[in-house]
Write an enzyme that holds these catalytic residues in place. Structure first.
Site, PDB file in Angstrom:
ATOM      1  N   THR A  10      -9.981 -25.340 -80.577  1.00 61.45           N
ATOM      2  CA  THR A  10     -10.319 -25.639 -81.682  1.00 61.45           C
ATOM      3  C   THR A  10     -11.590 -25.474 -81.699  1.00 61.45           C
ATOM      4  N   GLU A  37      -1.858 -29.124 -83.624  1.00 57.68           N
ATOM      5  CA  GLU A  37      -1.197 -28.511 -82.160  1.00 57.68           C
ATOM      6  C   GLU A  37      -0.325 -26.944 -83.590  1.00 57.68           C
ATOM      7  N   GLY A  60      -9.779 -34.124 -78.189  1.00 56.42           N
ATOM      8  CA  GLY A  60      -9.371 -35.104 -77.887  1.00 56.42           C
ATOM      9  C   GLY A  60      -9.871 -35.650 -76.878  1.00 56.42           C
TER      10      GLY A  60
HETATM   11  C1  LIG Z   1       4.747 -39.253 -75.279  1.00 60.56           C
HETATM   12  C2  LIG Z   1       3.970 -38.085 -76.488  1.00 60.56           C
HETATM   13  C3  LIG Z   1       1.891 -38.821 -76.760  1.00 60.56           C
HETATM   14  C4  LIG Z   1       1.306 -38.245 -78.071  1.00 60.56           C
HETATM   15  C5  LIG Z   1       2.408 -37.851 -78.854  1.00 60.56           C
HETATM   16  C6  LIG Z   1       1.620 -35.761 -79.145  1.00 60.56           C
HETATM   17  C7  LIG Z   1       0.622 -35.371 -80.035  1.00 60.56           C
HETATM   18  C8  LIG Z   1      -0.599 -36.314 -79.362  1.00 60.56           C
HETATM   19  C9  LIG Z   1      -1.625 -36.034 -78.754  1.00 60.56           C
HETATM   20  C10 LIG Z   1      -2.237 -34.488 -78.341  1.00 60.56           C
HETATM   21  C11 LIG Z   1      -2.311 -33.904 -79.242  1.00 60.56           C
HETATM   22  C12 LIG Z   1      -3.900 -34.212 -80.120  1.00 60.56           C
HETATM   23  C13 LIG Z   1      -4.604 -32.607 -80.309  1.00 60.56           C
HETATM   24  C14 LIG Z   1      -3.847 -31.866 -80.430  1.00 60.56           C
HETATM   25  C15 LIG Z   1      -4.028 -30.609 -79.524  1.00 60.56           C
HETATM   26  C16 LIG Z   1      -3.860 -29.267 -80.683  1.00 60.56           C
HETATM   27  O1  LIG Z   1      -4.091 -29.315 -81.711  1.00 60.56           O
HETATM   28  S1  LIG Z   1      -4.679 -27.986 -79.279  1.00 60.56           S
HETATM   29  C17 LIG Z   1      -4.526 -26.798 -80.943  1.00 60.56           C
HETATM   30  C18 LIG Z   1      -3.857 -26.285 -80.866  1.00 60.56           C
HETATM   31  N1  LIG Z   1      -3.636 -24.839 -82.426  1.00 60.56           N
HETATM   32  C19 LIG Z   1      -2.731 -24.271 -82.448  1.00 60.56           C
HETATM   33  O2  LIG Z   1      -1.495 -24.418 -82.775  1.00 60.56           O
HETATM   34  C20 LIG Z   1      -3.230 -22.469 -82.855  1.00 60.56           C
HETATM   35  C21 LIG Z   1      -2.204 -22.187 -84.037  1.00 60.56           C
HETATM   36  N2  LIG Z   1      -2.379 -21.051 -83.638  1.00 60.56           N
HETATM   37  C22 LIG Z   1      -0.916 -19.865 -83.050  1.00 60.56           C
HETATM   38  O3  LIG Z   1      -0.284 -20.894 -82.528  1.00 60.56           O
HETATM   39  C23 LIG Z   1      -1.566 -18.470 -83.000  1.00 60.56           C
HETATM   40  O4  LIG Z   1      -2.407 -18.340 -83.869  1.00 60.56           O
HETATM   41  C24 LIG Z   1       0.304 -18.569 -84.073  1.00 60.56           C
HETATM   42  C25 LIG Z   1       1.154 -18.283 -83.278  1.00 60.56           C
HETATM   43  C26 LIG Z   1      -0.128 -18.750 -85.246  1.00 60.56           C
HETATM   44  C27 LIG Z   1      -0.020 -17.271 -84.391  1.00 60.56           C
HETATM   45  O5  LIG Z   1       0.060 -16.421 -82.745  1.00 60.56           O
HETATM   46  P1  LIG Z   1      -0.376 -14.792 -82.900  1.00 60.56           P
HETATM   47  O6  LIG Z   1      -0.310 -14.922 -81.751  1.00 60.56           O
HETATM   48  O7  LIG Z   1      -2.407 -15.336 -83.470  1.00 60.56           O
HETATM   49  O8  LIG Z   1      -0.137 -13.568 -83.616  1.00 60.56           O
HETATM   50  P2  LIG Z   1       2.134 -13.632 -83.877  1.00 60.56           P
HETATM   51  O9  LIG Z   1       1.758 -12.254 -83.964  1.00 60.56           O
HETATM   52  O10 LIG Z   1       2.182 -15.034 -84.259  1.00 60.56           O
HETATM   53  O11 LIG Z   1       2.202 -13.578 -82.415  1.00 60.56           O
HETATM   54  C28 LIG Z   1       2.180 -12.624 -81.656  1.00 60.56           C
HETATM   55  C29 LIG Z   1       3.509 -12.566 -81.350  1.00 60.56           C
HETATM   56  O12 LIG Z   1       3.397 -14.310 -80.519  1.00 60.56           O
HETATM   57  C30 LIG Z   1       4.547 -14.805 -80.056  1.00 60.56           C
HETATM   58  N3  LIG Z   1       4.469 -15.720 -79.923  1.00 60.56           N
HETATM   59  C31 LIG Z   1       3.099 -16.762 -80.808  1.00 60.56           C
HETATM   60  N4  LIG Z   1       2.922 -18.044 -80.461  1.00 60.56           N
HETATM   61  C32 LIG Z   1       3.747 -18.125 -79.375  1.00 60.56           C
HETATM   62  C33 LIG Z   1       3.842 -19.346 -77.937  1.00 60.56           C
HETATM   63  N5  LIG Z   1       3.458 -20.220 -78.430  1.00 60.56           N
HETATM   64  N6  LIG Z   1       5.203 -18.934 -77.683  1.00 60.56           N
HETATM   65  C34 LIG Z   1       5.611 -17.518 -77.640  1.00 60.56           C
HETATM   66  N7  LIG Z   1       5.540 -16.394 -78.285  1.00 60.56           N
HETATM   67  C35 LIG Z   1       4.306 -16.658 -79.199  1.00 60.56           C
HETATM   68  C36 LIG Z   1       4.744 -14.699 -81.776  1.00 60.56           C
HETATM   69  O13 LIG Z   1       6.555 -14.834 -81.623  1.00 60.56           O
HETATM   70  C37 LIG Z   1       4.337 -12.945 -81.822  1.00 60.56           C
HETATM   71  O14 LIG Z   1       5.889 -12.094 -81.270  1.00 60.56           O
HETATM   72  P3  LIG Z   1       6.344 -10.743 -81.404  1.00 60.56           P
HETATM   73  O15 LIG Z   1       7.902 -10.824 -80.698  1.00 60.56           O
HETATM   74  O16 LIG Z   1       6.806 -10.532 -82.847  1.00 60.56           O
HETATM   75  O17 LIG Z   1       5.714  -9.983 -80.986  1.00 60.56           O
HETATM   76  C1  LIG Z   2      -6.149 -35.813 -85.086  1.00 58.98           C
HETATM   77  C2  LIG Z   2      -6.701 -34.527 -84.596  1.00 58.98           C
HETATM   78  C3  LIG Z   2      -6.527 -33.291 -82.893  1.00 58.98           C
HETATM   79  C4  LIG Z   2      -7.082 -32.719 -82.443  1.00 58.98           C
HETATM   80  N1  LIG Z   2      -6.965 -32.319 -80.613  1.00 58.98           N
HETATM   81  C5  LIG Z   2      -6.938 -31.377 -80.851  1.00 58.98           C
HETATM   82  C6  LIG Z   2      -8.002 -30.732 -79.238  1.00 58.98           C
HETATM   83  O1  LIG Z   2      -7.380 -31.521 -78.129  1.00 58.98           O
HETATM   84  N2  LIG Z   2      -7.801 -30.063 -78.589  1.00 58.98           N
HETATM   85  C7  LIG Z   2      -8.322 -28.000 -79.442  1.00 58.98           C
HETATM   86  O2  LIG Z   2      -8.124 -27.371 -79.675  1.00 58.98           O
HETATM   87  N3  LIG Z   2      -7.930 -28.602 -81.203  1.00 58.98           N
HETATM   88  C8  LIG Z   2      -7.337 -29.420 -81.740  1.00 58.98           C
HETATM   89  N4  LIG Z   2      -7.577 -29.838 -83.185  1.00 58.98           N
HETATM   90  C9  LIG Z   2      -7.236 -29.131 -84.251  1.00 58.98           C
HETATM   91  C10 LIG Z   2      -6.363 -28.004 -84.971  1.00 58.98           C
HETATM   92  O3  LIG Z   2      -6.103 -28.188 -83.574  1.00 58.98           O
HETATM   93  C11 LIG Z   2      -6.140 -27.755 -85.410  1.00 58.98           C
HETATM   94  O4  LIG Z   2      -6.804 -28.818 -86.343  1.00 58.98           O
HETATM   95  C12 LIG Z   2      -5.170 -27.004 -86.656  1.00 58.98           C
HETATM   96  O5  LIG Z   2      -5.120 -26.289 -84.916  1.00 58.98           O
HETATM   97  C13 LIG Z   2      -5.550 -26.501 -87.673  1.00 58.98           C
HETATM   98  O6  LIG Z   2      -6.347 -25.256 -87.266  1.00 58.98           O
HETATM   99  P1  LIG Z   2      -8.130 -25.990 -88.810  1.00 58.98           P
HETATM  100  O7  LIG Z   2      -8.211 -26.808 -88.471  1.00 58.98           O
HETATM  101  O8  LIG Z   2      -9.076 -24.411 -88.176  1.00 58.98           O
HETATM  102  O9  LIG Z   2      -7.103 -25.409 -89.998  1.00 58.98           O
HETATM  103  P2  LIG Z   2      -7.031 -23.591 -90.581  1.00 58.98           P
HETATM  104  O10 LIG Z   2      -6.662 -23.037 -89.763  1.00 58.98           O
HETATM  105  O11 LIG Z   2      -8.951 -23.532 -91.138  1.00 58.98           O
HETATM  106  O12 LIG Z   2      -5.826 -23.601 -91.318  1.00 58.98           O
HETATM  107  C14 LIG Z   2      -6.952 -24.828 -93.208  1.00 58.98           C
HETATM  108  C15 LIG Z   2      -5.496 -24.535 -93.761  1.00 58.98           C
HETATM  109  O13 LIG Z   2      -5.588 -23.090 -93.865  1.00 58.98           O
HETATM  110  C16 LIG Z   2      -4.294 -22.729 -94.293  1.00 58.98           C
HETATM  111  N5  LIG Z   2      -3.748 -21.455 -93.408  1.00 58.98           N
HETATM  112  C17 LIG Z   2      -4.943 -20.964 -92.556  1.00 58.98           C
HETATM  113  N6  LIG Z   2      -3.703 -19.569 -91.910  1.00 58.98           N
HETATM  114  C18 LIG Z   2      -3.956 -19.536 -92.405  1.00 58.98           C
HETATM  115  C19 LIG Z   2      -2.175 -18.517 -92.891  1.00 58.98           C
HETATM  116  N7  LIG Z   2      -2.226 -18.025 -91.719  1.00 58.98           N
HETATM  117  N8  LIG Z   2      -1.101 -18.841 -93.456  1.00 58.98           N
HETATM  118  C20 LIG Z   2      -1.107 -19.314 -94.310  1.00 58.98           C
HETATM  119  N9  LIG Z   2      -1.957 -20.116 -94.657  1.00 58.98           N
HETATM  120  C21 LIG Z   2      -3.202 -20.652 -94.053  1.00 58.98           C
HETATM  121  C22 LIG Z   2      -3.396 -23.941 -94.237  1.00 58.98           C
HETATM  122  O14 LIG Z   2      -2.744 -24.463 -95.046  1.00 58.98           O
HETATM  123  C23 LIG Z   2      -3.776 -24.275 -93.353  1.00 58.98           C
HETATM  124  O15 LIG Z   2      -4.438 -26.543 -93.196  1.00 58.98           O
HETATM  125  C24 LIG Z   2      -7.318 -31.424 -83.218  1.00 58.98           C
HETATM  126  C25 LIG Z   2      -6.842 -31.586 -85.004  1.00 58.98           C
HETATM  127  C26 LIG Z   2      -6.912 -33.129 -85.126  1.00 58.98           C
HETATM  128  C27 LIG Z   2      -6.804 -33.433 -86.968  1.00 58.98           C
END
Ligand SMILES: CC/C=C\C/C=C\C/C=C\C/C=C\CCC(=O)SCCNC(=O)CCNC(=O)[C@H](O)C(C)(C)COP(=O)(O)OP(=O)(O)OC[C@H]1O[C@@H](n2cnc3c(N)ncnc32)[C@H](O)[C@@H]1OP(=O)(O)O
Ligand SMILES: Cc1cc2nc3c(=O)[nH]c(=O)nc-3n(C[C@H](O)[C@H](O)[C@H](O)COP(=O)(O)OP(=O)(O)OC[C@H]3O[C@@H](n4cnc5c(N)ncnc54)[C@H](O)[C@@H]3O)c2cc1C
Length: 616
Positions: A89, A371, A128
């Site tokens: 991110t 996530e 994190g």
């Molecule tokens: C033991 C327990 C302890 C702790 C508990 C747990 C948690 C706490 C600890 C750690 C967590 C703390 C921090 C979290 C870390 C983070 O936040 S990391 C960053 C997270 N960021 C995201 O999740 C980003 C979100 N965005 C996306 O995933 C993608 O952009 C999207 C899915 C929204 C869109 O994907 P795009 O590729 O951009 O476009 P699409 O057209 O939608 O997708 C294209 C095709 O790909 C398929 N697809 C998308 N994602 C996946 C996937 N993950 N796996 C498999 N396939 C995927 C999608 O279905 C499309 O398929 P088609 O067949 O239609 O082509």
């Molecule tokens: C406690 C915490 C821990 C984290 N740890 C990690 C980490 O370890 N590693 C890491 O990489 N990231 C981490 N993140 C980041 C996290 O994965 C992002 O905050 C999350 O993916 C959302 O992205 P953003 O915050 O940029 O919000 P944005 O993507 O800017 O979205 C903001 C708002 O816009 C709207 N929006 C966005 N896209 C769309 C769409 N396609 N359609 C409709 N509405 C939409 C939704 O309402 C969304 O809430 C962490 C976040 C938090 C809060």
């Protein structure tokens, strides 16, 4: 706070290592690590700064790196010789991964990648542990070869010196600031300027850049998203845990606290005797159980898929992705709102830090965002449902977790209403399929009118979200029904235990029915008498489950230290513990606070003098 959390996390990680060696010597089984992380996380109220290291950094190295890269980096990470995070991110992007700005340019002359965060918005932001704890990270960047974009790639990047912990040249790293919770996690920022890493620091299990700069594309680009799928599975498990903790606290408090006679002249009852209190607390106990079972199923599916992906079989990825998204959303939303309901059920004392419900909420709530932000993942599932509905229309089979959609699509009308469990479950599934059909009609009409698929998804977003939500309800309720009614080990349960489980199923199905009555009535005719009968059953099953509420939450088996709550201790000495906590407050160290002489006394004297003057 951060250093305390690191100290606790390291102590707990050492304990975890010894437990693992004792119970799972040399095993790579993920459960001890997860259990350990759960334990570590639960024991550190301000959050575990090693969570992302345990859950994402080590896993990405194992699953996205080659065997040689695992030997070079992964083994040291698994052994906690280096501590990393997952830096995806950015300040300017989190959801839209294809919009990430960090870039990696391949230099074939030196066989290196030059890493840059070209603008402020390109800085990694949130990972994190990145602020102060980690000395490595997985750096996610857009890969460029000869200035041609090749898509996302992951790079192992050392950000701090292993001896001095000083940031390395070209690295700008720090803490992003106070949050509403998890303030022990030191989420951080990272800027890189012309930072060079060897070619072999790009994780190359699924895609490669050869020394001469040729790019070998991954057979399935989405496999690079796999680390996120794992954490979504973890969130489903972890957030059901948070809800179970809060339900334990609120249940124990509700059988200690007495308030408001139910019959005039009678003694004040335990507040759990009030029907409305039962409706606040008992459904949350059941929801925690329901999601724990769903999360366990999802975990098994993850393990099977991870093994298949390791063998380059990507066939199960789409179903795992769909389920991981919908369960991550459902569990994080329901646990967050449920914990707040449970806090309110504890009255004023629920608002005290000593009750720990606020902190459990602050630990659970961000899972609605990280996530994959929940509304975005709902849309993702909505898109997948549209794709699957096209399959239904073409007469093709669907993935097992969506098979009910095919079955319901063949029903021309809903059968005679009986109110049985099967009827209630089918009603939720039937409403889901009705919603999918409506969403598809809207979506398809938009695509037919020459809207792009992306635009059609956006303008059909409300109906796609509804269909996705009902799909989540259908899957979770169906899984719970199977576990209670058709489980292969059902005969091993005592009749009494089976009866409690069936009461929990009754409550879950009726509660979901009432929560989505509007969605169901859109597709199924149900009379007022049939609905009133369900209202009576709801009141009846709450009464039936009331005597088992404490036993069920005791069975969650949370140690008092994990609950860390004066309201939820096993011995029930609430008032003594609340008072003990109050006396520990720093303001109670002196009878007269320092601010009296400095501020309050002059303030009151000035007002008194002014009052005298105004009388003269
Ligand atoms: C033991 C327990 C302890 C702790 C508990 C747990 C948690 C706490 C600890 C750690 C967590 C703390 C921090 C979290 C870390 C983070 O936040 S990391 C960053 C997270 N960021 C995201 O999740 C980003 C979100 N965005 C996306 O995933 C993608 O952009 C999207 C899915 C929204 C869109 O994907 P795009 O590729 O951009 O476009 P699409 O057209 O939608 O997708 C294209 C095709 O790909 C398929 N697809 C998308 N994602 C996946 C996937 N993950 N796996 C498999 N396939 C995927 C999608 O279905 C499309 O398929 P088609 O067949 O239609 O082509
Ligand atoms: C406690 C915490 C821990 C984290 N740890 C990690 C980490 O370890 N590693 C890491 O990489 N990231 C981490 N993140 C980041 C996290 O994965 C992002 O905050 C999350 O993916 C959302 O992205 P953003 O915050 O940029 O919000 P944005 O993507 O800017 O979205 C903001 C708002 O816009 C709207 N929006 C966005 N896209 C769309 C769409 N396609 N359609 C409709 N509405 C939409 C939704 O309402 C969304 O809430 C962490 C976040 C938090 C809060």
């Amino acid at each position: 706070m951060a250093s305390m959390s690191v100290k606790h996390a390291i102590a707990a990680a050492k304990k975890l290592r010894s437990l693992q060696e004792r119970f799972n010597p040399g095993g790579s089984d993920i459960y001890p690590a997860l259990m350990g992380d759960e334990a570590i996380t639960a024991l550190i109220p301000s959050g575990n700064p090693l969570s992302v290291h345990i859950l994402m950094f080590t896993r990405a190295l194992r699953e996205q790196g080659t065997d040689e890269q695992y030997e070079k980096f992964g083994r040291r990470a698994d052994n906690n010789e280096i501590i990393g995070t997952f830096a995806q991110t950015e300040l300017g992007h989190g959801t839209y991964l294809r919009g990430l700005e960090a870039r990696a340019d391949y230099d074939r002359g030196t066989e290196e990648f030059v890493l840059n965060t070209p603008k402020l918005s390109s800085y990694k932001w949130w990972p994190g542990g990145l602020g102060q704890t980690c000395n490595y990270c997985i750096f996610v960047a857009q890969l460029y070869i000869d200035n041609e974009a090749k898509g996302m790639a992951m790079f192992v990047v050392q950000i701090r010196d292993e001896e001095t912990h000083m940031p390395l040249p070209g690295v700008h790293v720090g803490e992003i600031g106070k949050k509403m919770g998890l303030n022990g996690v030191n989420n951080g920022f990272l800027g890189l300027k012309d930072y060079r890493v060897p070619r072999l620091n790009m994780l190359m299990r699924h895609q490669q850049v050869l020394p001469d700069g040729r790019f070998v594309k991954s057979p399935v680009s989405q496999v690079s998203y796999f680390p996120m799928v794992f954490v979504r599975c973890m969130v489903a498990r972890q957030n059901s845990n948070y809800l179970a903790q809060a339900a334990t606290i609120a249940t124990r408090y509700s059988v200690i606290r007495r308030q408001s006679p139910i019959e005039e002249g009678q003694p004040e009852p335990k507040i759990l005797e009030h029907l409305t209190q039962q409706m606040k607390v008992i459904p949350e106990i059941v929801t925690a159980v329901v999601y724990r079972l769903a999360a366990a199923n999802l975990q098994n599916m993850y393990n099977e898929t991870a093994e298949a992906v390791y063998r380059k079989d990507f066939s199960r990825l789409p179903e795992l992705h769909a389920l991981a998204c919908i369960l991550k959303v459902a569990t994080s939303y329901d646990s967050t709102y449920g914990i707040e309901r449970l806090r309110q059920a504890c009255g004023g004392h629920g608002y005290l830090t000593a009750g720990n419900l606020g902190n459990i909420f602050a630990m659970a709530a961000p899972a609605c965002t990280y996530e994959g932000e929940n509304s975005v993942l709902y849309l993702q599932v909505g898109k997948i449902l549209m794709k699957n509905w096209s399959q239904v229309l073409a007469g093709r089979e669907l993935m097992p977790s969506m098979a009910y959609i095919s079955e319901c699509s063949k029903m021309t009308s809903f059968p005679q209403w009986t109110g049985s469990w099967e009827c209630l479950l089918k009603a939720i599934q039937y409403a889901c399929v009705g919603s999918i059909r409506l969403a598809f009609q809207s979506y398809n009409a938009r695509v037919q009118s020459a809207q792009s698929q992306t635009a059609a998804v956006n303008y059909s977003g409300l109906e796609l979200t509804k269909a996705a939500e009902l799909h989540g309800r259908s899957y979770v309720a169906g899984n719970f029904y199977q576990q209670i009614v058709n489980s292969p080990n059902k005969h091993q349960r005592s009749p009494q235990f089976q009866k409690v489980l069936e009461n929990m199923l009754e409550l879950h199905l009726i509660q979901i029915f009432f929560r989505h009555l509007g969605d169901i009535l859109r597709f199924i005719r149900i009379t007022e008498d049939e609905i009133s009968a369900l209202q009576r059953r709801l009141e009846e099953v709450l009464k039936e489950l009331r005597p088992d509420a404490v036993a069920i939450t005791d069975a969650f088996d949370f140690n008092d230290k994990i609950l860390s709550s004066a309201l939820g201790c096993y011995d029930g000495n609430v008032y003594e513990r609340l008072f003990e906590a109050a006396l520990k407050h720093p303001l109670n160290r002196k009878s007269v606070p320092d601010f009296f002489e400095a501020h309050l006394k002059p303030f009151m004297k000035e007002n008194a003098d002014n009052a005298k003057k105004s009388k003269l």
